[in-house]
Design a protein around this motif. Structure first.
Motif, PDB file in Angstrom:
ATOM      1  N   UNK A  63       1.028  -1.420  -0.038  1.00 38.67           N
ATOM      2  CA  UNK A  63      -0.353   0.117   0.427  1.00 38.67           C
ATOM      3  C   UNK A  63       0.753   0.960  -0.001  1.00 38.67           C
ATOM      4  N   UNK A  64       0.412   2.641  -0.668  1.00 40.17           N
ATOM      5  CA  UNK A  64       1.486   3.461  -0.937  1.00 40.17           C
ATOM      6  C   UNK A  64       1.665   4.175   0.945  1.00 40.17           C
ATOM      7  N   UNK A  65       0.512   4.452   2.125  1.00 39.77           N
ATOM      8  CA  UNK A  65       0.704   5.135   2.698  1.00 39.77           C
ATOM      9  C   UNK A  65       0.572   3.868   3.930  1.00 39.77           C
ATOM     10  N   UNK A  66       0.346   2.619   3.763  1.00 41.45           N
ATOM     11  CA  UNK A  66       0.321   2.234   5.000  1.00 41.45           C
ATOM     12  C   UNK A  66       1.310   0.628   4.862  1.00 41.45           C
ATOM     13  N   UNK A  67       1.368   0.568   6.059  1.00 45.52           N
ATOM     14  CA  UNK A  67       2.089  -0.804   6.678  1.00 45.52           C
ATOM     15  C   UNK A  67       1.750  -1.574   7.349  1.00 45.52           C
ATOM     16  N   UNK A  68       0.314  -1.580   7.739  1.00 46.34           N
ATOM     17  CA  UNK A  68      -0.057  -1.906   8.829  1.00 46.34           C
ATOM     18  C   UNK A  68      -0.212  -4.083   8.755  1.00 46.34           C
ATOM     19  N   UNK A  69      -0.119  -4.054   7.396  1.00 47.19           N
ATOM     20  CA  UNK A  69      -0.321  -5.592   7.481  1.00 47.19           C
ATOM     21  C   UNK A  69       0.889  -6.195   7.689  1.00 47.19           C
ATOM     22  N   UNK A  70       0.982  -6.681   8.757  1.00 43.58           N
ATOM     23  CA  UNK A  70       2.505  -7.691   8.401  1.00 43.58           C
ATOM     24  C   UNK A  70       1.929  -9.063   8.212  1.00 43.58           C
ATOM     25  N   UNK A 230      10.537  -4.256   8.162  1.00 41.05           N
ATOM     26  CA  UNK A 230      11.125  -4.254   7.565  1.00 41.05           C
ATOM     27  C   UNK A 230      12.025  -5.122   7.082  1.00 41.05           C
ATOM     28  N   UNK A 231      11.728  -6.352   6.462  1.00 36.53           N
ATOM     29  CA  UNK A 231      12.661  -7.089   5.300  1.00 36.53           C
ATOM     30  C   UNK A 231      12.984  -8.601   6.764  1.00 36.53           C
ATOM     31  N   UNK A 242       2.762  -0.831  18.056  1.00 31.21           N
ATOM     32  CA  UNK A 242       2.054  -0.288  16.493  1.00 31.21           C
ATOM     33  C   UNK A 242       1.032   0.116  16.601  1.00 31.21           C
ATOM     34  N   UNK A 243       2.069   1.412  15.650  1.00 30.41           N
ATOM     35  CA  UNK A 243       1.198   2.048  15.367  1.00 30.41           C
ATOM     36  C   UNK A 243       0.965   2.341  13.953  1.00 30.41           C
ATOM     37  N   UNK A 244      -0.546   1.989  13.436  1.00 29.34           N
ATOM     38  CA  UNK A 244      -0.957   1.929  12.488  1.00 29.34           C
ATOM     39  C   UNK A 244      -1.717   3.796  11.916  1.00 29.34           C
ATOM     40  N   UNK A 245      -0.567   4.150  12.126  1.00 26.46           N
ATOM     41  CA  UNK A 245      -1.365   5.480  11.377  1.00 26.46           C
ATOM     42  C   UNK A 245      -0.790   5.911  10.004  1.00 26.46           C
ATOM     43  N   UNK A 246      -1.589   6.288   8.989  1.00 24.88           N
ATOM     44  CA  UNK A 246      -1.216   6.634   7.718  1.00 24.88           C
ATOM     45  C   UNK A 246       0.064   7.474   7.863  1.00 24.88           C
ATOM     46  N   UNK A 247       1.072   7.312   7.075  1.00 27.43           N
ATOM     47  CA  UNK A 247       2.069   8.465   6.122  1.00 27.43           C
ATOM     48  C   UNK A 247       2.769   7.893   5.504  1.00 27.43           C
ATOM     49  N   UNK A 248       3.225   8.601   4.192  1.00 30.94           N
ATOM     50  CA  UNK A 248       3.156   8.618   2.264  1.00 30.94           C
ATOM     51  C   UNK A 248       4.575   8.144   2.842  1.00 30.94           C
ATOM     52  N   UNK A 249       5.402   8.068   3.693  1.00 35.89           N
ATOM     53  CA  UNK A 249       7.044   7.014   3.820  1.00 35.89           C
ATOM     54  C   UNK A 249       7.471   5.527   4.269  1.00 35.89           C
ATOM     55  N   UNK A 250       5.301   5.560   4.657  1.00 31.65           N
ATOM     56  CA  UNK A 250       5.157   3.686   5.225  1.00 31.65           C
ATOM     57  C   UNK A 250       5.646   2.819   4.101  1.00 31.65           C
TER      58      UNK A 250
END
Length: 268
Positions: A63-70, A230-231, A242-250
């Motif tokens: 996702x472009x602005x979210x990295x919540x799914x792991x 993070x790989x 865990x922070x699920x806030x949207x961020x354009x650099x997620x």
């Protein structure tokens, strides 16, 4: 949009669509075809890098602005059932486990429909017919099994399971929604931990854990849970942190994500 590596496979990105886990967000997936003689090795390799299988496709959120799914997995050596999970095992001790080839039956489909109508009536699978269900079960280019759980011959739960080189991957499970007292979803996971122990496999892959999503929160209740972030895989020690806030650099740009994917022969 298409992104390619110097040598196959090719990776693609889906168009954004509403996220099924977090309200008001859009999801996007990075995916590749799973086919040919190299399919099992590719599936093994990419599963370790956060990908999941759906029929002959491997995908992971991008996702472009979210990295919540792991991607989440249970480290079998670090797993100990909780008191409530031991009660689940005791209540369902009468169930008979049967492993079969990935072949769809009408009995499975009837149970699947009852499960969807009760739990996911508005989800993406809500309109799946028998032919689509059969494709979900049977279209697998790798080593897969259907694990059925019965009581006196009556089907009560089903799990489509892939056998990886380092564990079991629960592709999709469903159960009789009328038997809520048995906590069949939890029982299926606990029994797969037992199967992994019997097969001397170190992990049980559960799909995606999404902090803030009621649908996915239950996975954090299993001891020994690890998440891919993070790989790398790391133990999930503090789920509430865990922070699920949207961020354009997620998320990294797609091209950078593809460049970091490791293929079975060691190439990136």
């Amino acid at each position: 949009m298409r992104h390619t590596l110097p040598i196959a496979p090719q990776f693609y990105v889906t168009a954004p669509q509403p996220c099924p886990y977090l309200a008001g967000r859009m999801e996007r997936k990075l995916f590749t075809a799973l086919q040919g003689d190299n399919a099992p090795k590719l599936n093994d390799s990419l599963s370790k890098q956060g990908f999941r299988r759906s029929q002959n496709v491997l995908y992971r959120p991008s996702c472009a602005e979210c990295s919540a799914c792991m991607s989440a997995r249970i480290n079998v050596a670090a797993f100990t059932p909780s008191r409530s999970q031991r009660r689940v095992l005791a209540r369902a001790h009468h169930l008979h486990r049967r492993a079969t080839s990935p072949w769809a039956t009408e009995e499975q489909y009837d149970l699947f429909r009852a499960y969807l109508d009760s739990r996911h009536a508005t989800g993406g699978m809500a309109d799946m017919d028998m032919f689509e269900f059969a494709a979900m079960i049977e279209e697998t280019p790798i080593r897969s099994r259907v694990i059925e759980y019965t009581d006196a011959g009556v089907l009560q739960a089903v799990c489509l399971t892939d056998i990886l080189d380092d564990g079991l991957s629960l592709v999709y499970s469903f159960f009789d929604p009328a038997l809520e007292r048995l906590s069949l979803g939890t029982h299926v996971i606990l029994d797969h931990v037992k199967i992994a122990q019997e097969m001397d496999l170190p992990y049980v892959y559960l799909g995606y854990w999404v902090p803030g999503s009621p649908k996915m929160g239950y996975k954090a209740k299993f001891a020994g849970l690890e998440v891919f972030r993070g790989g790398t895989w790391s133990p999930l020690t503090a789920p509430d942190s865990f922070d699920t806030a949207l961020h354009p650099l997620s998320s990294e740009p797609i091209a950078e994500q593809v460049a970091k994917i490791n293929l079975p022969d060691g190439r990136s």
